[in-house]
Design a protein around this motif. Structure first.
Motif, short mmCIF file in Angstrom:
data_model
loop_
_atom_site.label_atom_id
_atom_site.label_comp_id
_atom_site.label_asym_id
_atom_site.label_seq_id
_atom_site.Cartn_x
_atom_site.Cartn_y
_atom_site.Cartn_z
N ALA A 114 39.36 23.41 -30.82
CA ALA A 114 39.57 23.24 -29.38
C ALA A 114 38.26 22.83 -28.71
O ALA A 114 37.17 23.03 -29.24
N LYS A 115 38.39 22.24 -27.52
CA LYS A 115 37.21 21.81 -26.77
C LYS A 115 36.32 23.00 -26.42
O LYS A 115 36.78 24.12 -26.26
N GLU A 116 35.03 22.68 -26.29
CA GLU A 116 34.02 23.66 -25.91
C GLU A 116 33.94 24.83 -26.90
O GLU A 116 33.75 25.98 -26.52
N THR A 117 34.13 24.50 -28.18
CA THR A 117 33.94 25.51 -29.23
C THR A 117 32.89 25.02 -30.21
O THR A 117 32.58 23.83 -30.28
N LEU A 118 32.33 25.94 -30.95
CA LEU A 118 31.35 25.62 -31.99
C LEU A 118 31.87 26.14 -33.32
O LEU A 118 32.19 27.33 -33.43
N VAL A 119 32.00 25.25 -34.30
CA VAL A 119 32.53 25.63 -35.61
C VAL A 119 31.36 25.87 -36.57
O VAL A 119 30.55 24.98 -36.81
N VAL A 120 31.28 27.08 -37.10
CA VAL A 120 30.20 27.45 -38.01
C VAL A 120 30.80 27.73 -39.39
O VAL A 120 31.68 28.58 -39.53
N GLU A 144 42.26 22.48 -36.98
CA GLU A 144 42.85 21.71 -35.89
C GLU A 144 43.29 22.64 -34.75
O GLU A 144 44.12 23.54 -34.94
N GLY A 145 42.69 22.44 -33.58
CA GLY A 145 43.07 23.21 -32.39
C GLY A 145 42.60 24.65 -32.39
O GLY A 145 43.01 25.42 -31.50
N ALA A 146 41.76 25.03 -33.33
CA ALA A 146 41.32 26.43 -33.42
C ALA A 146 40.55 26.83 -32.16
O ALA A 146 39.66 26.13 -31.70
N GLU A 147 40.92 27.97 -31.60
CA GLU A 147 40.28 28.47 -30.39
C GLU A 147 39.07 29.32 -30.73
O GLU A 147 38.92 29.79 -31.87
N ALA A 148 38.22 29.53 -29.73
CA ALA A 148 37.06 30.42 -29.91
C ALA A 148 37.56 31.81 -30.32
O ALA A 148 38.54 32.31 -29.78
N VAL A 176 34.74 30.28 -35.56
CA VAL A 176 34.83 29.41 -34.39
C VAL A 176 34.42 30.22 -33.17
O VAL A 176 35.06 31.22 -32.83
N THR A 177 33.35 29.79 -32.52
CA THR A 177 32.82 30.53 -31.37
C THR A 177 32.85 29.66 -30.11
O THR A 177 33.09 28.46 -30.17
N GLN A 178 32.59 30.30 -28.96
CA GLN A 178 32.52 29.57 -27.71
C GLN A 178 31.21 28.80 -27.63
O GLN A 178 30.14 29.36 -27.90
N GLN A 179 31.30 27.54 -27.31
CA GLN A 179 30.09 26.72 -27.20
C GLN A 179 29.31 27.12 -25.95
O GLN A 179 29.88 27.25 -24.87
N GLN A 180 28.02 27.32 -26.11
CA GLN A 180 27.19 27.70 -24.98
C GLN A 180 26.82 26.47 -24.15
O GLN A 180 26.58 25.40 -24.67
N SER A 181 26.75 26.68 -22.83
CA SER A 181 26.30 25.60 -21.95
C SER A 181 24.79 25.44 -22.08
O SER A 181 24.09 26.32 -22.59
N GLU A 182 24.29 24.30 -21.60
CA GLU A 182 22.84 24.07 -21.65
C GLU A 182 22.09 25.11 -20.85
O GLU A 182 21.00 25.54 -21.23
N GLU A 183 22.70 25.52 -19.72
CA GLU A 183 22.05 26.53 -18.87
C GLU A 183 21.93 27.86 -19.62
O GLU A 183 20.90 28.53 -19.56
N ALA A 184 23.00 28.24 -20.35
CA ALA A 184 22.98 29.50 -21.08
C ALA A 184 21.97 29.45 -22.23
O ALA A 184 21.25 30.42 -22.48
N LEU A 185 21.90 28.30 -22.92
CA LEU A 185 20.93 28.15 -24.00
C LEU A 185 19.50 28.25 -23.48
O LEU A 185 18.63 28.86 -24.09
N GLU A 186 19.27 27.61 -22.33
CA GLU A 186 17.94 27.64 -21.73
C GLU A 186 17.57 29.06 -21.34
O GLU A 186 16.43 29.50 -21.53
N ALA A 187 18.54 29.79 -20.79
CA ALA A 187 18.29 31.18 -20.38
C ALA A 187 17.97 32.05 -21.59
O ALA A 187 17.05 32.88 -21.55
N ASP A 188 18.72 31.85 -22.69
CA ASP A 188 18.46 32.62 -23.91
C ASP A 188 17.07 32.30 -24.47
O ASP A 188 16.35 33.19 -24.93
#
Length: 215
Positions: A114-120, A144-148, A176-188
């Protein structure tokens, strides 16, 4: 898995010099290990061997024609020149039709999550027991279509008939995890730098903005 036939020559010369001469002739030095017997040292045709390994994957099965004697062999270790990419040496294990062998098989992901997810991929291979002539080239996993929050374990894999899973069934294969936004990555990143006592150098743009504000 079908086997590809390779005509082999018995090798009588050994050492680095002999190996270099074999490679210059576009051939590959190889060894076949057989349980309870002495290893057999062979010379294989370079192109045919490369194609057989390419078609068969990590666990390529070949049929070696050793001076008229046919021997099924499973690829166990391949040494490749890191720059020129030619085969330097191949180790095989002799097998028989119907014999069970233990192999590590790669996991291939199929589809898009699914959109805005990160597959590890937590584990890229699994260990199986399978018949020597029926080793799968890979195990396919659909995302296919896997959610966070989707977790795929070794026990969830669909194995071909005749294959038995040896890897711990609770081994995590895909996360499958939730993809972090650039703002969240910068904050981390900033938080980690603060904890480590690292001070960032001010960028030219930020410095320019500060100068403008002071005027």
């Amino acid at each position: 898995m079908s086997s590809e036939k390779i005509v082999a020559e018995v090798r009588t010369e050994f050492g680095k010099g002999a190996a270099r001469r074999i490679r210059r002739a576009d051939k590959v030095p190889a060894v076949v290990y057989t349980h309870g017997e002495q290893p057999r040292h062979l010379t294989l045709p370079g192109h045919d061997t490369m194609m057989a390994l390419k078609h068969g994957g990590a666990n390529a099965l070949v049929e070696l024609d050793i001076e008229g004697e046919l021997q099924l062999a499973l690829t166990k270790q391949v040494q490749v020149d890191p720059i020129k990419r030619f085969l330097e040496h191949v180790d095989f294990i002799a097998v028989k039709r119907g014999e069970k062998v233990t192999v590590d098989v790669p996991v291939h992901l199929n589809g898009e999550a699914a959109k805005e997810t990160l597959v590890v991929t937590e584990n890229a291979t699994v260990s199986l027991e399978a018949e020597a002539t029926h080793i799968p080239e890979w195990i396919e996993v659909s995302i296919e279509g896997a959610e966070a929050g989707t977790l795929i374990y070794a026990s969830d894999l669909v194995l071909p008939k005749g294959s038995e899973l040896l890897t711990d069934p609770e081994t995590l294969i895909v996360n499958v995890t939730q993809q972090q936004s650039e703002e969240a990555l910068e904050a981390d990143l900033e938080s980690a730098e603060d904890e480590a006592g690292i001070e960032r150098e001010e960028s030219d743009e930020a410095a320019a903005e500060g100068d403008d504000a002071g005027e």
